[in-house]
Write a protein that holds these residues in place. Structure first.
Motif, PDB file in Angstrom:
ATOM      1  N   GLN A  64      -0.587   0.799   0.652  1.00 44.03           N
ATOM      2  CA  GLN A  64      -1.701   0.423  -0.029  1.00 44.03           C
ATOM      3  C   GLN A  64      -3.097   0.676   0.771  1.00 44.03           C
ATOM      4  O   GLN A  64      -3.894   1.216   0.203  1.00 44.03           O
ATOM      5  N   THR A  65      -2.981   0.703   1.941  1.00 37.73           N
ATOM      6  CA  THR A  65      -3.979   1.343   2.793  1.00 37.73           C
ATOM      7  C   THR A  65      -4.259   2.735   2.739  1.00 37.73           C
ATOM      8  O   THR A  65      -5.226   3.217   2.397  1.00 37.73           O
ATOM      9  N   LEU A  68      -6.048   3.500  -0.484  1.00 41.76           N
ATOM     10  CA  LEU A  68      -7.455   3.002  -0.578  1.00 41.76           C
ATOM     11  C   LEU A  68      -8.177   4.087   0.297  1.00 41.76           C
ATOM     12  O   LEU A  68      -9.449   4.419  -0.115  1.00 41.76           O
ATOM     13  N   ALA A  72     -11.058   6.042  -1.130  1.00 38.54           N
ATOM     14  CA  ALA A  72     -12.528   6.299  -0.559  1.00 38.54           C
ATOM     15  C   ALA A  72     -12.954   7.571  -0.019  1.00 38.54           C
ATOM     16  O   ALA A  72     -14.177   7.900  -0.269  1.00 38.54           O
ATOM     17  N   TRP A 115      -2.263   0.827 -10.606  1.00 37.63           N
ATOM     18  CA  TRP A 115      -3.317   0.587  -9.799  1.00 37.63           C
ATOM     19  C   TRP A 115      -3.947   1.788  -9.584  1.00 37.63           C
ATOM     20  O   TRP A 115      -5.419   1.979  -9.423  1.00 37.63           O
ATOM     21  N   LEU A 119      -8.301   2.751 -10.327  1.00 33.89           N
ATOM     22  CA  LEU A 119      -9.166   3.370  -8.985  1.00 33.89           C
ATOM     23  C   LEU A 119      -9.683   4.664  -9.654  1.00 33.89           C
ATOM     24  O   LEU A 119     -10.812   5.028  -9.413  1.00 33.89           O
TER      25      LEU A 119
END
Length: 205
Positions: A64-65, A68, A72, A115, A119
Motif C-alpha cells: 500500500q505504501t 501511494l 505521489a 483503489w 487514484l
C-alpha cells in the motif's frame, strides 16, 4: 496542450528504454522536439520518491505504501515535467505509466484495482495517445536482467513473478486494443524502432 504523449511499458528486461531512446533519436533527426522521461521519476521531487521506493528497507515496504508513493511521484511528474513539455509542443516519450501500477501493485502485489482506479481519477491529469507494451518470453527478460546486474529490488522478482508480470501487461494490451500496441521485443532494436515510428505516423501527421 499541443504536444503528443506516448508511453513505453512492459516487464523489465524487455528493451523498452533502449527502444525509447532509439525512437527519440530518429524523431529528433526529423527535426522534432522530443522530451524523454520515466516513472517513477522524471522530475526532481519524483526522482527523490523513486529513490525511496527502490531502496531495500530492513522492514520491507508494504504494498500500500509502494502504491501511494508511485502516485505521489506520478502527480509531481505530470505537473512538473509532462504538462510543461506538452504545452511547449514536444513529443513526450515516457518509460512506464499507469499500466505498471495495475500490473506491479495490483496483479503482482494484490492491491484492489479499484483503489488504483480512484487514484488515477484524482491524480492523472494527462493520458497518453498510445501505449506500447513490450513483450518477450520471461526467460529471455530474466537472462537480460541477470546480464546487466540487479540494480534494485524490482529487478530481483524471479522468473515465476516475471511471467505473471508479462501476462499482466499482455492482458492490459488485449483489453485496450485501440490505445495499446503489443510490441514483439525479440526483434532487432532497429526493427522495433521502425515498428514504433510507423505506429506514431497517424498521430504526428
Amino acid at each position: 496542450m499541443n504536444g503528443h504523449f506516448f508511453v513505453f511499458d512492459g516487464m523489465d528486461g524487455a528493451g523498452k528504454s533502449t527502444a525509447l531512446q532509439g525512437l527519440a533519436e530518429r524523431l529528433r533527426g526529423e527535426g522534432r522536439a522530443v522530451f524523454c522521461t520515466r516513472e517513477p521519476g522524471g522530475s526532481e521531487l519524483a526522482e527523490a520518491i523513486r529513490e525511496c521506493m527502490l531502496r531495500d528497507w530492513t522492514q520491507g515496504m508494504p504494498i500500500q505504501t509502494e502504491l501511494l508513493l508511485v502516485f505521489a511521484a506520478r502527480a509531481a511528474h505530470l505537473q512538473h515535467s509532462v504538462e510543461p513539455a506538452l504545452a511547449r509542443g514536444d513529443i513526450v516519450l515516457c518509460d512506464r505509466f499507469i499500466d505498471s501500477s495495475y500490473v506491479y501493485q495490483a496483479i503482482l502485489g494484490g492491491v484492489d484495482s479499484g483503489w488504483i482506479d480512484e487514484l488515477v481519477s484524482h491524480t492523472v491529469t494527462q493520458h497518453p495517445e498510445r501505449y506500447f507494451i513490450f513483450d518477450l518470453p520471461a526467460e529471455v527478460a530474466c537472462r537480460r536482467l541477470g546480464a546487466r546486474g540487479h540494480d534494485n529490488r524490482f529487478d530481483r522478482i524471479g522468473l515465476d513473478r516475471l511471467e505473471r508480470v508479462r501476462q499482466g501487461f499482455a492482458e492490459r494490451a488485449r483489453a485496450c486494443p485501440d490505445s495499446h500496441l503489443l510490441v514483439d521485443a525479440q526483434q532487432a532494436p532497429e526493427r522495433v524502432v521502425d515498428v514504433l515510428r510507423q505506429a506514431l505516423a497517424p498521430h504526428l501527421s
